[in-house]
Design an enzyme around this catalytic site. Structure first.
Site, mmCIF file in Angstrom:
data_model
loop_
_atom_site.group_PDB
_atom_site.id
_atom_site.type_symbol
_atom_site.label_atom_id
_atom_site.label_comp_id
_atom_site.label_asym_id
_atom_site.label_seq_id
_atom_site.Cartn_x
_atom_site.Cartn_y
_atom_site.Cartn_z
ATOM 1 N N LYS A 268 46.002 79.786 36.528
ATOM 2 C CA LYS A 268 45.624 79.492 35.135
ATOM 3 C C LYS A 268 46.745 79.992 34.220
ATOM 4 O O LYS A 268 47.206 81.119 34.358
ATOM 5 C CB LYS A 268 44.300 80.182 34.794
ATOM 6 C CG LYS A 268 43.110 79.550 35.497
ATOM 7 C CD LYS A 268 41.804 80.032 34.926
ATOM 8 C CE LYS A 268 40.616 79.397 35.633
ATOM 9 N NZ LYS A 268 40.430 77.974 35.313
ATOM 10 N N ARG A 342 33.397 74.280 43.207
ATOM 11 C CA ARG A 342 32.714 73.236 43.975
ATOM 12 C C ARG A 342 32.835 73.483 45.475
ATOM 13 O O ARG A 342 31.978 73.038 46.252
ATOM 14 C CB ARG A 342 33.290 71.871 43.584
ATOM 15 C CG ARG A 342 34.774 71.762 43.761
ATOM 16 C CD ARG A 342 35.386 70.630 42.961
ATOM 17 N NE ARG A 342 35.419 70.899 41.512
ATOM 18 C CZ ARG A 342 35.881 70.056 40.607
ATOM 19 N NH1 ARG A 342 36.342 68.880 40.977
ATOM 20 N NH2 ARG A 342 35.879 70.374 39.323
HETATM 21 N N1 BES Z 1 35.873 78.270 36.162
HETATM 22 C C1 BES Z 1 36.583 77.118 35.778
HETATM 23 C C2 BES Z 1 35.875 76.316 34.691
HETATM 24 C C3 BES Z 1 35.765 76.958 33.332
HETATM 25 C C4 BES Z 1 36.702 76.697 32.347
HETATM 26 C C5 BES Z 1 34.703 77.767 33.019
HETATM 27 C C6 BES Z 1 36.582 77.253 31.101
HETATM 28 C C7 BES Z 1 34.576 78.338 31.761
HETATM 29 C C8 BES Z 1 35.511 78.072 30.799
HETATM 30 C C9 BES Z 1 36.771 76.200 36.986
HETATM 31 O O1 BES Z 1 36.860 76.828 38.211
HETATM 32 C C10 BES Z 1 38.055 75.484 36.776
HETATM 33 O O2 BES Z 1 39.065 76.099 36.797
HETATM 34 N N2 BES Z 1 37.965 74.184 36.569
HETATM 35 C C11 BES Z 1 39.095 73.378 36.361
HETATM 36 C C12 BES Z 1 38.901 72.171 37.249
HETATM 37 C C13 BES Z 1 40.122 71.370 37.465
HETATM 38 C C14 BES Z 1 41.163 72.102 38.231
HETATM 39 C C15 BES Z 1 39.718 70.097 38.213
HETATM 40 C C16 BES Z 1 39.145 72.999 34.894
HETATM 41 O O3 BES Z 1 38.089 72.873 34.284
HETATM 42 O O4 BES Z 1 40.224 72.844 34.350
HETATM 43 MN MN MN Z 2 38.838 77.427 38.681
#
Ligand code: BES
Ligand code: MN
Ligand code: ZN
Length: 491
Positions: A268, A342
């Site tokens: 991230k 997921r």
């Molecule tokens: N935990 C995150 C989603 C999230 C984002 C929760 C912001 C709370 C606030 C999840 O694991 C994630 O990183 N999702 C990615 C998915 C993508 C890589 C397909 C996202 O949402 O960018």
């Molecule tokens: Mn994630």
């Protein structure tokens, strides 16, 4: 903030009465009470020019509390919950410790019967009487929580509702405490410990599938996502087995419990990692819900399943391009290690379908940033292709005020997840329909014929601005909703 809130029979409680707007004289329903209190209600109303606007609240001495109910047409359970939320702090400020709730005299039955009224009010009071102060150190100046508040009512239904409302708020606050605990403390084994302790207190059964056991059982998702951390993953199972359950029902609740989500090698960036301690809020919601279900003695078999892991970077961590085999034999090409939720949920769903034979299964997860873009902090995204379960969840959401909004999940979405060199990928090459991709991925792990709902709570599980019920931090979204779904199961 009060140290504790309970129901009871206090000696000299202040009376809490509500007045709607646009009335010229004190409603009949309050006249007797007014006389019994030496005309203090009408006096307070006159002297303070109280006109019943929603949000108005006056505390007269130590015996009369007047709240505005606003326009009768706009009054609903949510408004009563909010009212409770605004009330708690004011009562504490005024140093009041006992309240006799008389709102049922002026809240119409169609808006809320005594039971619903008591519950909503107590939920509001209980939820707002919470903050994150367990990490206050030597340099903090917050006053410590102090005193207790005892709620009562002459109406038996209101009393019963308040008892339930307090249990629901308390269970929600328990979920919030676990969510607010930072990732240097809240690691998978710590969550398991919390679950065991909670189970002991409430009579739930608790079982933990260890990392080694997860490997043996072929949980490729949970194992791969979690193996990069020194704090190895586990799967926590809590079971509520009432003595006389409603026959033919077994509700399973699955919660994404990432104690921290760094994104893994798909790291991230731009500070989007901050806040990812909340990536376990689905798991804490499910935990709080089953606590409430046990405390309320809901006569339904319910199991909570918490796949629990930490997504970090190391020489052991999984990588983009890995192909992993999940618990049900479906192979997944990892395109992005940040689409980790997921993967752990897929195993938990498959395991639950095989081992528990649910009659309904609901998963709750902070799954995608996309749902925050699409729906904001106003509601959770909901996916459900079973009419009966969807109606049940929607009805529960209306009554608890935890809103959900349905999104589509079609065969085309499922095909969209098919990969070149494995059955499916965990994230498609384009971000199109990205929250739906998450739901479509999960559908590969739910056995045909089992009614299933997926709730993406990424936008609602924590707030950045305080509201009537919540301070900045975790909201416990889902606890009351899931408990309500359980209560409605088979009834
Ligand atoms: N935990 C995150 C989603 C999230 C984002 C929760 C912001 C709370 C606030 C999840 O694991 C994630 O990183 N999702 C990615 C998915 C993508 C890589 C397909 C996202 O949402 O960018
Ligand atoms: Mn994630
Ligand atoms: Zn995540």
């Amino acid at each position: 903030m009060y140290r504790s809130i309970r129901t009871g029979s206090p000696r000299k409680p202040a009376i809490l009465v509500g007045l709607p707007t646009q009335i010229s004289r004190l409603p009949k329903a309050l006249q007797e009470l007014d006389e019994a209190h030496g005309g203090r209600i009408s006096a307070a109303r006159r002297s303070r020019m109280f006109n019943g606007k929603a949000g108005d609240l006056i505390i007269e001495g130590d015996d009369v509390i007047l709240v505005g109910l606003g326009d009768r047409e706009q009054l609903d359970q949510n408004a009563i919950r909010s009212l409770g939320g605004r009330l708690a702090g004011r009562l504490h400020q005024a140093d009041l410790h006992a309240v006799d709730v008389q709102l049922h005299r002026t809240v119409p039955e169609q808006v809320a019967d005594g039971d619903a009224l008591g519950q909503a009010l107590a939920e509001g009071i209980g939820l707002s009487n919470w903050r994150v102060d367990f990490f206050d150190g030597k340099a903090s100046k917050n006053a410590a929580a102090s005193g207790s508040l005892t709620l009562t009512s002459s109406d038996q239904e209101v009393r019963g509702g308040m008892r339930r409302g307090l249990i629901l708020a308390e269970s929600t606050n328990e979920a919030r405490r676990i969510s607010a605990t930072p990732p240097n403390i809240c690691i998978p084994s710590w969550v398991a410990q919390q679950a065991r302790a909670a189970a002991k207190k409430t009579g739930l059964q608790c079982k933990v599938i260890s990392f080694a056991e997860a490997v043996k059982q072929g949980m490729g998702g949970l194992v791969n996502v979690g193996k990069g951390s020194a704090h190895k993953p586990c799967m926590i199972i809590l079971e509520h087995r009432p003595s006389r359950p409603r026959a033919g029902h077994r509700l399973v609740l699955v919660g994404k419990t990432m104690t921290y989500d760094s994104g893994g090698y798909s790291l991230k960036i731009n500070n989007s990692m901050k806040g990812m301690k909340y990536d376990m809020n689905g798991g804490s919601a499910v935990l709080g819900a089953i606590l409430a279900i046990a405390r309320l003695k809901v006569p339904v078999n319910v199991t909570a399943v918490l796949p629990c892991a930490e997504n970090l970077v190391s020489g052991e961590a999984y990588r983009p391009d890995d192909i992993i085999t999940m618990h049900n034999g479906v192979t997944v090409e990892v395109t992005n290690t940040d689409a980790e939720g997921r993967l752990i949920l897929g195993d938990a769903l498959s395991w639950s379908c095989r081992k528990l034979k649910p009659t309904a299964i609901i998963d709750v997860a902070t799954l995608t940033g996309g749902v925050v873009v699409g729906l904001g902090h106003f509601c959770a995204g909901m996916w459900c292709e079973d009419d009966g379960l969807r109606e049940q969840v929607e009805a529960a959401a209306v009554s608890t005020g935890e809103r959900v909004w349905q999104m589509p999940l079609w065969e085309e979405h499922r095909q969209f997840m098919q990969a070149k060199h494995a059955d499916i990928w965990n994230s498609g090459p384009s971000r199109n329909a990205h929250p739906i991709q998450g739901a479509a991925f999960l559908s590969y792990f739910v056995d045909k014929g089992i009614p299933w709902t997926h709730l993406d709570i990424a936008g609602v599980s924590a707030v950045e601005k305080p509201d009537d019920l919540h301070v900045v931090g975790p909201t416990g979204f889902g606890v009351r909703l899931l408990a309500e779904v359980a209560a409605r199961t088979g009834s």
